[in-house]
Design an enzyme around this catalytic site. Structure first.
Site, PDB file in Angstrom:
ATOM      1  N   LYS A  22       0.842  -1.205   0.000  1.00 45.31           N
ATOM      2  CA  LYS A  22       0.000   0.000   0.000  1.00 45.31           C
ATOM      3  C   LYS A  22       0.875   1.253   0.000  1.00 45.31           C
ATOM      4  O   LYS A  22       0.637   2.191  -0.767  1.00 45.31           O
ATOM      5  CB  LYS A  22      -0.917  -0.009   1.224  1.00 45.31           C
ATOM      6  CG  LYS A  22      -1.763   1.244   1.383  1.00 45.31           C
ATOM      7  CD  LYS A  22      -2.622   1.198   2.636  1.00 45.31           C
ATOM      8  CE  LYS A  22      -1.801   1.373   3.898  1.00 45.31           C
ATOM      9  NZ  LYS A  22      -2.630   1.637   5.096  1.00 45.31           N
ATOM     10  N   SER A  23       1.890   1.264   0.876  1.00 48.26           N
ATOM     11  CA  SER A  23       2.754   2.443   1.004  1.00 48.26           C
ATOM     12  C   SER A  23       3.460   2.762  -0.310  1.00 48.26           C
ATOM     13  O   SER A  23       3.528   3.922  -0.729  1.00 48.26           O
ATOM     14  CB  SER A  23       3.806   2.215   2.093  1.00 48.26           C
ATOM     15  OG  SER A  23       3.197   1.983   3.336  1.00 48.26           O
ATOM     16  N   GLY A  96      -4.960   7.272   4.769  1.00 45.10           N
ATOM     17  CA  GLY A  96      -3.896   8.197   5.155  1.00 45.10           C
ATOM     18  C   GLY A  96      -2.826   8.320   4.091  1.00 45.10           C
ATOM     19  O   GLY A  96      -2.264   9.401   3.885  1.00 45.10           O
ATOM     20  N   SER A 171       5.296   9.310  10.365  1.00 45.49           N
ATOM     21  CA  SER A 171       6.280   9.569   9.310  1.00 45.49           C
ATOM     22  C   SER A 171       5.602  10.001   8.012  1.00 45.49           C
ATOM     23  O   SER A 171       6.259  10.507   7.105  1.00 45.49           O
ATOM     24  CB  SER A 171       7.123   8.316   9.064  1.00 45.49           C
ATOM     25  OG  SER A 171       6.306   7.251   8.611  1.00 45.49           O
ATOM     26  N   GLN A 172       4.283   9.805   7.909  1.00 42.69           N
ATOM     27  CA  GLN A 172       3.580  10.185   6.673  1.00 42.69           C
ATOM     28  C   GLN A 172       3.636  11.686   6.416  1.00 42.69           C
ATOM     29  O   GLN A 172       3.597  12.130   5.270  1.00 42.69           O
ATOM     30  CB  GLN A 172       2.122   9.716   6.714  1.00 42.69           C
ATOM     31  CG  GLN A 172       1.956   8.226   6.484  1.00 42.69           C
ATOM     32  CD  GLN A 172       0.500   7.811   6.389  1.00 42.69           C
ATOM     33  OE1 GLN A 172      -0.386   8.632   6.198  1.00 42.69           O
ATOM     34  NE2 GLN A 172       0.245   6.525   6.540  1.00 42.69           N
ATOM     35  N   ASP A 314       3.305  -1.395  11.859  1.00 40.76           N
ATOM     36  CA  ASP A 314       2.166  -2.176  11.373  1.00 40.76           C
ATOM     37  C   ASP A 314       2.365  -3.665  11.620  1.00 40.76           C
ATOM     38  O   ASP A 314       1.476  -4.358  12.111  1.00 40.76           O
ATOM     39  CB  ASP A 314       1.934  -1.914   9.880  1.00 40.76           C
ATOM     40  CG  ASP A 314       1.333  -0.535   9.632  1.00 40.76           C
ATOM     41  OD1 ASP A 314       0.894   0.102  10.604  1.00 40.76           O
ATOM     42  OD2 ASP A 314       1.306  -0.099   8.471  1.00 40.76           O
ATOM     43  N   LYS A 341      -3.852   5.408  14.000  1.00 39.02           N
ATOM     44  CA  LYS A 341      -4.010   4.644  12.758  1.00 39.02           C
ATOM     45  C   LYS A 341      -5.508   4.511  12.435  1.00 39.02           C
ATOM     46  O   LYS A 341      -6.320   5.324  12.856  1.00 39.02           O
ATOM     47  CB  LYS A 341      -3.337   3.279  12.909  1.00 39.02           C
ATOM     48  CG  LYS A 341      -1.834   3.361  13.152  1.00 39.02           C
ATOM     49  CD  LYS A 341      -1.071   3.679  11.885  1.00 39.02           C
ATOM     50  CE  LYS A 341       0.433   3.551  12.083  1.00 39.02           C
ATOM     51  NZ  LYS A 341       1.160   3.651  10.815  1.00 39.02           N
ATOM     52  N   ARG A 345      -5.272   1.588  17.853  1.00 40.42           N
ATOM     53  CA  ARG A 345      -4.913   0.167  17.832  1.00 40.42           C
ATOM     54  C   ARG A 345      -4.428  -0.348  19.184  1.00 40.42           C
ATOM     55  O   ARG A 345      -4.576  -1.542  19.472  1.00 40.42           O
ATOM     56  CB  ARG A 345      -3.861  -0.081  16.743  1.00 40.42           C
ATOM     57  CG  ARG A 345      -4.444  -0.011  15.350  1.00 40.42           C
ATOM     58  CD  ARG A 345      -3.391  -0.146  14.262  1.00 40.42           C
ATOM     59  NE  ARG A 345      -4.018  -0.330  12.955  1.00 40.42           N
ATOM     60  CZ  ARG A 345      -3.357  -0.289  11.803  1.00 40.42           C
ATOM     61  NH1 ARG A 345      -2.049  -0.050  11.800  1.00 40.42           N
ATOM     62  NH2 ARG A 345      -3.993  -0.473  10.658  1.00 40.42           N
TER      63      ARG A 345
END
EC number: 2.5.1.19
Length: 426
Positions: A22-23, A96, A171-172, A314, A341, A345
């Protein structure tokens, strides 16, 4: 509500080809959009988050062609910034990896862009990124709560200069800023405030930027220099690695109930930090074999670990459920960002582990798990969080099996996860 009953599994064995990351998928789609030339992306992830990105790019005038199974995308780059003469409203779900980078990218051009989302995304912070973009001249207006989507961008381009960004939450934010910095009007110096979390995700970003021809000078993750006048140029083809976080469930299955499980699509050459999940399994006693593009896990009696897992946030979730099959008390530390997230979580994991009989201590940024003498069956709530559903599939290895509520939430990253999981049994 749909439920999935997983009956007790005696042993697993087999081989799984992991769907695309996904990233990497969403980063590569955005860089291909900003690049000069046509890019063919192969092994693209076919999931909700990627569909939100693709739908938004199409709405913004980007031309692309998808294969029948949606895993190959040929995209014609814009050769620069995204602009629009008419106001645009984009819906980004709970993605995200689409919301943060697109928010940054849309400040580069000209136009009015409104980004909307699902209710959970409205609870996930974006303020640190917006604060940084404003330092470079961006005009961003929050439509509901300060620091959170939805928001409107009145784009006129980004100036260069010095910019500070917080690194201790996600970090996004830094990833988004790095990807747009080369297209600012002047050189950009990014100063990271606080200890940067999830550094391996920044490595993914830098590796992809390099693949598209951009150089970033990295001063030990505390400062990044991006010289003006660079542009993204398509490398022609981009192979999206298998998702290392998704590999964690199958590797854990092999460690708990192997047999032998081989995952392909990720290996020692991976640019994803989450492949280091296999090292944690090895510390717990599993037998791990590495190839360039595969990892094999073989079962053994597992023992507890006490580790900082900030570098694999993750995949670390899978350790929480694997801990139920390990001797002793497992502690997963430095994972505060679990709380921002798809759901909180840390709270969700603690709640559901207690349902099956585990003794759990939930700290602000850690979780401590002591397995019960006998695991209880339970109905596991998944909080519309794909990783909660996949993690708790490990409870199929208990003598009582497990029931997963809303199993289709895996569509965010791995729509046919439970079908693949079932293929290992026998």
């Amino acid at each position: 509500m749909k439920q999935l009953r997983l009956e007790p599994v005696v042993q697993v064995r087999g081989e799984i080809n992991i769907p695309g990351s996904k990233s990497i998928s969403n980063r590569a789609l955005l860089l291909a959009t900003l690049a000069q030339g046509t890019t063919t992306l192969t092994n693209l992830l076919d999931s909700d988050d990627i569909r939100h990105m693709l739908a938004s790019l199409k709405q913004l005038g980007v031309n692309y062609r998808l294969s029948q199974n949606n895993t190959v995308c040929e995209l014609d780059g814009l050769g620069g910034v995204i602009s629009s003469e008419s106001a645009q409203e984009l819906f980004l779900g709970n993605a995200g990896t689409a919301m943060r980078p697109l928010c940054a990218a849309l400040t580069l051009g000209q136009g009015e862009f409104t980004l909307t989302c699902e209710p959970r995304m409205e609870e996930r912070p974006i303020g640190d990124l917006v604060d940084a973009l404003r330092q470079l001249g961006a005009n961003v207006v929050y439509l509901k709560n300060d620091g959170f989507p939805p928001l409107t961008i009145n784009a006129t381009g980004l100036s260069g200069g010095d910019v500070e960004i917080a690194g201790d939450l996600s970090s996004q934010f830094l990833t988004a800023l790095l990807m747009v910095a080369p297209l600012a009007k002047g050189s950009v110096n990014i100063h990271v405030k606080g200890e940067l979390v999830s550094k391996p995700y920044i490595d993914i970003t830098l590796a992809l930027m390099a693949q598209f021809g951009v150089t970033v000078i990295n001063h030990d993750y505390a400062r990044f220099e991006i010289v003006a006048g660079q542009r993204y140029v398509s490398p022609g083809k981009v192979l999206v690695e298998g998702d290392a976080s998704s590999a964690s469930y199958f590797l854990a299955a092999g460690a708990i109930k192997g047999g032998e499980v081989k995952v392909t699509g990720v290996g020692r050459l991976s640019i994803q930090g989450d492949v280091k999940f296999a090292d944690v399994l090895e510390k717990m006693g599993a037998e791990i074999e590495w190839g360039d593009d595969y990892i094999i896990a073989r079962g053994s009696q597992l023992t507890a670990v006490d580790l900082d897992m900030n570098h694999i946030p993750d995949a670390a979730m899978t350790i929480a459920t694997a801990a139920l099959f390990a001797k002793g008390t497992t502690v997963i530390r430095n994972i505060y960002n679990w709380r921002i997230k798809e759901t909180d979580r840390l709270a969700a994991m603690a709640t559901e582990l207690r349902k099956v009989g585990a003794e759990v201590e939930e700290g602000n940024d850690y979780i401590k798990i002591t397995p019960p003498a006998v695991i209880n069956t339970a109905e596991i709530d998944t909080y519309n969080d794909h990783r909660m559903a996949m993690c708790f599939s490990m409870l199929a290895f208990a003598d009582c099996g497990i029931t997963i509520n809303d199993p289709d939430c895996t569509s965010k990253t791995f729509p046919d996860y439970f079908k693949q999981f079932a293929s290992l049994q026998g």
